[in-house]
Design a protein around this motif. Structure first.
Motif, PDB file in Angstrom:
ATOM      1  N   UNK A  47       0.827  -1.200   0.000  1.00  0.00           N
ATOM      2  CA  UNK A  47       0.000   0.000   0.000  1.00  0.00           C
ATOM      3  C   UNK A  47       0.867   1.258   0.000  1.00  0.00           C
ATOM      4  N   UNK A  48       0.424   2.250  -0.716  1.00  0.00           N
ATOM      5  CA  UNK A  48       1.205   3.477  -0.857  1.00  0.00           C
ATOM      6  C   UNK A  48       0.440   4.712  -0.397  1.00  0.00           C
ATOM      7  N   UNK A  49      -0.841   4.739  -0.699  1.00  0.00           N
ATOM      8  CA  UNK A  49      -1.585   5.965  -0.455  1.00  0.00           C
ATOM      9  C   UNK A  49      -2.742   5.700   0.502  1.00  0.00           C
ATOM     10  N   UNK A  50      -2.867   6.563   1.464  1.00  0.00           N
ATOM     11  CA  UNK A  50      -4.036   6.543   2.332  1.00  0.00           C
ATOM     12  C   UNK A  50      -4.729   7.878   2.173  1.00  0.00           C
ATOM     13  N   UNK A  52       2.025   2.577   7.687  1.00  0.00           N
ATOM     14  CA  UNK A  52       3.307   2.342   8.334  1.00  0.00           C
ATOM     15  C   UNK A  52       3.431   3.247   9.567  1.00  0.00           C
ATOM     16  N   UNK A  53       4.010   2.665  10.576  1.00  0.00           N
ATOM     17  CA  UNK A  53       4.119   3.473  11.781  1.00  0.00           C
ATOM     18  C   UNK A  53       5.507   4.103  11.840  1.00  0.00           C
ATOM     19  N   UNK A  54       5.552   5.384  11.684  1.00  0.00           N
ATOM     20  CA  UNK A  54       6.842   6.063  11.705  1.00  0.00           C
ATOM     21  C   UNK A  54       6.849   7.071  12.848  1.00  0.00           C
ATOM     22  N   UNK A  55       7.751   6.839  13.756  1.00  0.00           N
ATOM     23  CA  UNK A  55       7.812   7.681  14.966  1.00  0.00           C
ATOM     24  C   UNK A  55       8.109   9.132  14.604  1.00  0.00           C
ATOM     25  N   UNK A  56       9.209   9.290  13.945  1.00  0.00           N
ATOM     26  CA  UNK A  56       9.625  10.655  13.682  1.00  0.00           C
ATOM     27  C   UNK A  56      10.409  10.731  12.390  1.00  0.00           C
ATOM     28  N   UNK A  57      10.124  11.748  11.616  1.00  0.00           N
ATOM     29  CA  UNK A  57      10.882  11.951  10.393  1.00  0.00           C
ATOM     30  C   UNK A  57      12.092  12.817  10.696  1.00  0.00           C
ATOM     31  N   UNK A  58      13.104  12.675   9.869  1.00  0.00           N
ATOM     32  CA  UNK A  58      14.298  13.470  10.111  1.00  0.00           C
ATOM     33  C   UNK A  58      14.063  14.926   9.769  1.00  0.00           C
ATOM     34  N   UNK A  61      -8.781 -11.074   8.711  1.00  0.00           N
ATOM     35  CA  UNK A  61      -7.396 -11.477   8.951  1.00  0.00           C
ATOM     36  C   UNK A  61      -6.410 -10.765   8.029  1.00  0.00           C
ATOM     37  N   UNK A  62      -6.930 -10.222   6.932  1.00  0.00           N
ATOM     38  CA  UNK A  62      -6.036  -9.511   6.017  1.00  0.00           C
ATOM     39  C   UNK A  62      -5.947  -8.018   6.320  1.00  0.00           C
ATOM     40  N   UNK A  63      -6.736  -7.557   7.244  1.00  0.00           N
ATOM     41  CA  UNK A  63      -6.763  -6.119   7.505  1.00  0.00           C
ATOM     42  C   UNK A  63      -5.395  -5.514   7.827  1.00  0.00           C
ATOM     43  N   UNK A  64      -4.600  -6.219   8.626  1.00  0.00           N
ATOM     44  CA  UNK A  64      -3.317  -5.592   8.991  1.00  0.00           C
ATOM     45  C   UNK A  64      -2.459  -5.191   7.781  1.00  0.00           C
ATOM     46  N   UNK A 119      -2.061  10.688   2.526  1.00  0.00           N
ATOM     47  CA  UNK A 119      -0.689  10.343   2.888  1.00  0.00           C
ATOM     48  C   UNK A 119      -0.111   9.414   1.844  1.00  0.00           C
ATOM     49  N   UNK A 120       1.040   9.775   1.404  1.00  0.00           N
ATOM     50  CA  UNK A 120       1.666   9.010   0.335  1.00  0.00           C
ATOM     51  C   UNK A 120       3.053   8.593   0.807  1.00  0.00           C
ATOM     52  N   UNK A 121       3.314   7.313   0.800  1.00  0.00           N
ATOM     53  CA  UNK A 121       4.622   6.825   1.239  1.00  0.00           C
ATOM     54  C   UNK A 121       5.367   6.242   0.043  1.00  0.00           C
ATOM     55  N   UNK A 122       6.547   6.733  -0.185  1.00  0.00           N
ATOM     56  CA  UNK A 122       7.357   6.168  -1.265  1.00  0.00           C
ATOM     57  C   UNK A 122       8.637   5.622  -0.651  1.00  0.00           C
TER      58      UNK A 122
END
Lengths: 450, 273
Positions: free
Chosen positions: B49-52, B147-153, B139-142, B264-267
């Motif tokens: 998954x990339x985009x939420x 993505x869990x990202x604490x902190x970005x630089x 069961x496939x939901x996870x 939110x877009x994660x690349x």
């Protein structure tokens, strides 16, 4: 025949030809005494269009030669006519002359531009024939009139790739939905249904509630034409299996679109009798076809292919009468009948088709029995389609192959190319350097035993 | 399982249609996740998954109701063809007066859109679309969790889309990889390496929202096509955009439209040599 189109009418002519190009590939030009008709029919004979321009549409119209009137008809490729009206014409073009001479090989289009450029297009004539469809548009059981804008709004709700829609008319409202046959996989398609009230129609005369299914692509074509003319569309139809006629009339022109509708009686039966063809055209007009024979839906390509193979496998299970269902051409539809019957029986038989395909047809007169097959074969070849189910027809197919006398298969070139030199007459192994050297001695029995 | 909602506001209809169209541009299939408060679009690239895209249900819908499989589950995940969805909602902008969305079972599970359209007569026109869907088992939901990202630089405001687009469209033809670097002074640089030239474009004077970096610049290389695909979201007219980077790991772009829509877009970063 000579005529001149000028001003805004050029644009209308251009749009009319564009509309024809969305339906068929060949255009029949038929000048008459006081009007000029452009007609086309699609490759599966399920749609026919006639666009007729009255004399007053032209700034000049001369039919001339009444004696030779018979030669004044021709068939050209729509593609070539489209090229004449390519680009943005309406501003610079002053007039368009169309000329068709008896026994000429070309149809001439001359465009005169404002900046005194004259462009002459010579469109090659493929054939001297015309086409006529037999349909009834006045006094049909159901008649609707609607503004193209309203219809367009409704049609826009459907997926672009959709092939057929179903129109259901009830006393108080109209439903339009996409046609889903039982075989199609429901999970691949959006099902869409639009209801709209009688109030949106300019005219609404319904004898009885009716459900008809027809092609969307052709409807879109006439809608876009009607939209430009901003004229209402009249829809005439009777019952499923009978053609639906869309008429768009403006002062000096009239366009009629005749579309085959799905025949519910044969629908399920015909589903296994599909054919592979390049253009997935859904239906066949069955105007005068015997009862119980009719249209088939060739909706989706993927389905078509699988069904085709299925039909082959279960060939002997098919009833022999089915063959006419898969007919692709007029002749096939009535192949059991005599040849003369054929041209009468099908609404879309080119009038002079017997002249135009003269070689085959002449043969036909002498050997009526085989002739139909010949004709069928040639037509099949033309369209690259293979239709078949029914053991009888597959047998026919074999015969067709014989008649057609296909060219022998080219021999494989590869064998020739490898060691090609060795086979040349001038080749002498003694000339090769080192031909006398022996790399490995012949093995002798004695050495093996050692 | 039950879901129904209604949209009446023209602004919401337009936004919803824009989102669906953009989703269709990015991917063939999409996943819709319904929760009590939000309506999510999730786009996966291949399998990741990339985009939420998160739509606030309070803003978009009225009569919004979700019932999961059992009483204690209030979420539904479904997968559908995004082109079908986009086509069905494309009329929202022009003609729709109100739209009802429901989960139905017509031969198979469907997302049903009942669109009421304006018409020339007094009575309104109705158009119903049934889009076939596949319900995703719990069961496939996870797989669809963010993505869990604490902190970005580093986190920086993004330049305008129209500038970004023209630059990216040219760079896309030069190199398959784009290096994005942000320095602490608020300069975003996009760099593409070709055989004969290295092109880098600098966008200066951007506001640095957050910075936790040790070095002066933080950079990550990403697939240029994936980055470019993101420009399609311009269609929703976001009000704010920011770009977050973890050096050589991930680039995250966030778009918000006021407070009711968040994308939110994660690349993931690729190896750069």
């Amino acid at each position: 025949m000579k005529c001149v189109v000028s001003g805004i009418n050029i644009k209308i002519l251009a749009r009319a030809i564009q509309m024809l190009s969305k339906i068929g590939e060949e255009m029949f030009v038929q000048p008459q005494e006081d009007c000029l008709s452009f007609r086309t029919v699609n490759s599966s004979n399920s749609a026919f269009v006639d666009i007729t321009f009255q004399e007053n549409y032209f700034s000049y119209y001369a039919y001339e030669d009444l004696e030779e009137s018979d030669s004044l008809k021709c068939k050209i490729l729509i593609r070539s006519a489209l090229a004449v009206f390519k680009g943005n014409l309406d501003k610079q073009v002053e007039s368009c002359h169309i000329q068709l001479d008896p026994n000429s090989e070309q149809l001439t289009f001359v465009l005169k531009y404002r900046n005194s450029i004259i462009k002459t297009h010579l469109l090659p004539i493929l054939d001297c024939e015309t086409i006529k469809a037999n349909y009834k548009k006045d006094g049909t059981a159901n008649h609707l009139r609607i503004q193209p804008r309203v219809m367009n709004d409704v049609v826009q709700n459907f997926q672009q790739s959709l092939l057929e829609i179903t129109l259901e008319v009830l006393q108080e409202k109209v439903l339009i939905r996409n046609y889903i046959d039982e075989s199609s996989n429901v999970s691949n398609e959006t099902r869409t249904q639009c209801n709209f009230s009688v109030g949106e129609f300019d005219e609404y005369n319904i004898e009885s509630d009716t459900i008809i299914t027809f092609c969307l692509k052709e409807l879109r074509a006439i809608l876009s034409l009607a939209d430009i003319l901003s004229q209402p569309i009249d829809i005439h139809f009777e019952r499923p299996g009978r053609p639906v006629v869309f008429v768009c009339k403006s002062g000096s022109m009239e366009s009629n679109l005749v579309l085959a509708t799905l025949n519910p009686d044969t629908e399920s039966a015909s589903q296994s009798t599909t054919s592979t063809r390049q253009n997935p055209a859904p239906k066949k007009v069955t105007k005068r076809a015997p009862r119980g024979k009719g249209i088939k839906s060739l909706g989706k390509k993927s389905y078509t292919n699988s069904a085709h193979s299925r039909a082959m496998e279960s060939a002997d299970m098919e009833s022999p009468g089915r063959i006419s269902d898969v007919s692709d051409l007029p002749t096939q539809n009535n192949r059991r009948k005599s040849v003369t019957d054929v041209s009468k029986a099908d609404p879309f038989t080119p009038r002079s088709s017997r002249e135009s395909t003269s070689v085959l047809r002449l043969e036909a007169a002498e050997h009526p029995a085989s002739s139909e097959r010949t004709n069928l074969a040639s037509s099949l070849m033309k369209r690259k389609s293979i239709d078949q189910d029914g053991d009888e027809s597959s047998r026919d197919m074999d015969n067709d192959d014989l008649v057609q006398n296909s060219p022998p298969r080219p021999k494989s070139k590869k064998a020739k190319l490898i060691f090609q030199k060795c086979f040349q007459k001038t080749f002498d192994p003694n000339n090769l350097p080192g031909h006398s050297n022996v790399e490995v001695e012949d093995s002798s029995e004695s050495s093996e035993n050692d | 399982m039950k879901f129904k909602c209604k949209m009446t506001d023209t602004g919401s209809l337009r936004d919803f249609s824009n989102v669906a169209t953009t989703v269709a541009r990015m991917s063939k299939q999409c996943v819709i996740r319904l929760t009590r408060n939000f309506f999510f679009f999730n786009i996966a690239d291949d399998t990741t998954p990339m985009v939420w895209a998160r739509l606030d249900q309070n803003h978009f819908f009225v009569d919004y109701m979700v019932h999961g499989k059992t009483d204690d589950i209030h979420e539904i995940y479904m997968e559908l063809n995004s082109a079908m969805l986009a086509k069905s909602v494309s009329t929202f902008k022009a003609a729709a007066r109100s739209v009802k969305i429901r989960l139905t079972n017509k031969q198979q599970p469907c997302l049903t859109f009942e669109i009421e359209m304006s018409s020339i007569s007094a009575e309104s026109r109705m158009c119903v679309h049934d889009i076939p869907i596949t319900i995703i088992p719990q069961k496939k939901w996870p797989e669809f969790n963010q993505p869990h990202i604490e902190k970005f630089e580093i986190s920086v405001e993004m330049p305008q889309f129209k500038n970004l687009r023209s630059v990216l469209e040219r760079m896309k033809n030069m190199s398959p990889v784009l290096t994005i670097s942000v320095d602490t002074n608020g300069v975003l640089a996009l760099k593409a390496d070709a055989d004969s030239a290295t092109v880098s474009v600098h966008f200066p004077n951007l506001t640095v929202l957050e910075c936790d970096a040790e070095d002066e610049t933080v950079s990550a290389s990403v697939d240029i096509k994936k980055f470019h695909a993101f420009v399609a979201w311009d269609a929703v007219h976001p009000t704010s955009m920011n770009c977050n980077i973890i050096s050589d790991k991930v680039v995250n772009i966030n778009l918000t439209l006021d407070d009711y829509m968040q994308i939110k877009y994660y690349i993931p970063a690729v190896e750069c040599n």
